[in-house]
Design an enzyme around this catalytic site. Structure first.
Site, PDB file in Angstrom:
ATOM      1  N   ASP A 170     -11.944  23.698 -78.758  1.00  0.00           N
ATOM      2  CA  ASP A 170     -11.777  25.137 -78.543  1.00  0.00           C
ATOM      3  C   ASP A 170     -11.957  25.470 -77.065  1.00  0.00           C
ATOM      4  O   ASP A 170     -11.161  26.203 -76.464  1.00  0.00           O
ATOM      5  CB  ASP A 170     -12.800  25.894 -79.393  1.00  0.00           C
ATOM      6  CG  ASP A 170     -12.489  27.372 -79.529  1.00  0.00           C
ATOM      7  OD1 ASP A 170     -11.306  27.759 -79.414  1.00  0.00           O
ATOM      8  OD2 ASP A 170     -13.428  28.146 -79.760  1.00  0.00           O
ATOM      9  N   HIS A 253      -4.008  29.343 -78.546  1.00  0.00           N
ATOM     10  CA  HIS A 253      -4.518  29.993 -79.753  1.00  0.00           C
ATOM     11  C   HIS A 253      -3.395  30.567 -80.609  1.00  0.00           C
ATOM     12  O   HIS A 253      -3.522  30.637 -81.842  1.00  0.00           O
ATOM     13  CB  HIS A 253      -5.543  31.069 -79.395  1.00  0.00           C
ATOM     14  CG  HIS A 253      -6.931  30.521 -79.247  1.00  0.00           C
ATOM     15  ND1 HIS A 253      -7.356  29.872 -78.112  1.00  0.00           N
ATOM     16  CD2 HIS A 253      -7.985  30.504 -80.114  1.00  0.00           C
ATOM     17  CE1 HIS A 253      -8.617  29.488 -78.270  1.00  0.00           C
ATOM     18  NE2 HIS A 253      -9.017  29.848 -79.472  1.00  0.00           N
ATOM     19  N   HIS A 270     -11.159  24.779 -86.600  1.00  0.00           N
ATOM     20  CA  HIS A 270     -10.537  25.668 -85.610  1.00  0.00           C
ATOM     21  C   HIS A 270     -10.273  24.948 -84.294  1.00  0.00           C
ATOM     22  O   HIS A 270      -9.142  24.931 -83.792  1.00  0.00           O
ATOM     23  CB  HIS A 270     -11.446  26.878 -85.380  1.00  0.00           C
ATOM     24  CG  HIS A 270     -11.002  27.765 -84.266  1.00  0.00           C
ATOM     25  ND1 HIS A 270     -10.017  28.715 -84.421  1.00  0.00           N
ATOM     26  CD2 HIS A 270     -11.403  27.847 -82.959  1.00  0.00           C
ATOM     27  CE1 HIS A 270      -9.823  29.342 -83.262  1.00  0.00           C
ATOM     28  NE2 HIS A 270     -10.648  28.828 -82.365  1.00  0.00           N
TER      29      HIS A 270
END
Length: 365
Positions: A170, A253, A270
């Site tokens: 991330d 994203h 994620h």
């Protein structure tokens, strides 16, 4: 041009930092209402409860499991009955989002105590609201960031290593997305362009991962809190949080959001799907070979995905990738913050190129 940069009011990180939670909370009030996920309540709170209650009065409430309107309402009523002066969230992402939403509903300050370092959400002025069954419903954009984010690295290091590595994935997107926004003068999460401070912090996030990521993972595997581990936890949480919120989001994203439309990716976390977004963005935005090589080497070294198969998409066809690309290119998506023109066709090709490069490297290893 007006730029806007936003930050949490206070960020505290370190070994056994929760022993100072009470001291930190009394800046905001004497009556604390602490929302804890079951693991935190049963396993972690006993470690610091006595120290906390020497400083403030604490009421501990078990989180019900979903950051839903009903759970937020239940906890807000309970906090109101306790005449809470400060709300605290201790746990994973949904617990923390619920605490933010409760504090917003009661117009009280909020303190965030994450138990994993898998995303940059703890520092943000954002909460995700789900249905009671766990389906996404909406984003709750908050008027301010948390008053306090306190990260106990003695807790973080005991979580499974995959959390830390996913957090690196991330955080890896932070610089590339902020730099895209900088080039295009695109807005950050406030609606204004970011400041040079935000862009510099995003770049620092990237270089911290490259320099200390592997050493941090190795330390985490042995549950050892080392300087390298501390640096990467800070990169995953604070630098990435400031970088995405004040620097801005772009293709990485948006492609993550596109990947979520395929059921096969739901087992990937994620940060793992964001990593595929980073690799695709490298080709979409025509990055230099030196940068592409640097990013792939980093991902391989820490165990982040480098092929579509790594996130459950073995043998995926162009039709499925087209679904991903259409969602990534939906109206209003952050992919349009890229400085180059973007189309669904270009996204499909970037995903295929990124996957091919990952497979080529793996075959040669």
């Amino acid at each position: 041009m007006i730029t806007t940069t936003i930050f949490p009011s206070r960020y505290v990180q370190g070994f056994r930092a929760t022993e100072r939670l009470g001291e930190a909370l009394k800046r905001y009030g004497q009556r604390a209402f602490l929302i804890c996920d079951p693991f935190a309540l049963d396993e972690l709170v006993p470690r610091f409860r006595e120290a906390l209650e020497r400083e403030v009065t604490g009421h501990f409430e078990r989180f019900g499991g979903e950051s839903s309107e009903g759970e937020i309402g239940r906890l807000a009523d309970a906090a109101r009955a306790q005449e809470a002066e400060v709300i605290v969230g201790i746990g994973g992402g949904k617990t923390l989002d619920t605490a933010k939403a409760v504090a917003h509903a009661l117009e009280r300050p909020v303190a965030i105590v994450p138990t994993i370092a898998s995303t940059d959400a703890p520092c943000s002025a954002l909460a995700v609201i789900y249905s009671p069954e766990g389906a996404f419903e909406r984003y709750l954009f908050l008027p301010k960031n948390p008053e306090l984010v306190l990260v106990d690295t003695d807790i973080i290091v005991r979580a499974p290593v995959r959390f830390l590595v996913a957090g690196m994935g991330d955080a890896l997107s932070t610089y590339f997305e902020a730099d895209a926004c900088r080039q295009r003068y695109a807005p950050n999460m406030t609606g204004d362009p970011g400041s040079v401070t935000a862009y510099a912090l995003a770049e620092l996030c990237y270089h911290t991962l490259l320099e200390y990521g592997l050493a941090a993972k190795t330390a985490c595997e042995r549950q050892a809190v080392t300087p390298a581990f501390e640096r990467v936890v800070e990169a995953n949480t604070l630098l990435s949080g400031l970088g995405f919120e004040s620097g801005g989001l772009a293709a990485c994203h948006a492609i993550h959001n596109g990947l979520t439309v395929l059921h096969e990716t739901h087992g990937a976390w994620h940060g793992e799907k964001v990593t595929i977004g980073v690799l695709a963005q490298l080709f979409l935005s025509d990055k230099s070979w030196a940068t592409i090589d640097e990013v792939y080497r980093f991902c391989a070294s820490v165990g982040l995905p480098t092929t579509l198969e790594d996130i459950g998409l073995k043998g995926v066809d162009d039709a499925a990738l087209r679904q991903v690309a259409e969602r990534a290119c939906a109206e209003g998506e952050t992919i349009y913050h890229e400085p180059r023109p973007v189309t669904p066709e270009a996204v499909v090709d970037a995903l295929k190129a990124a996957d091919a490069e990952g497979r080529r490297r793996r075959q040669q290893a």
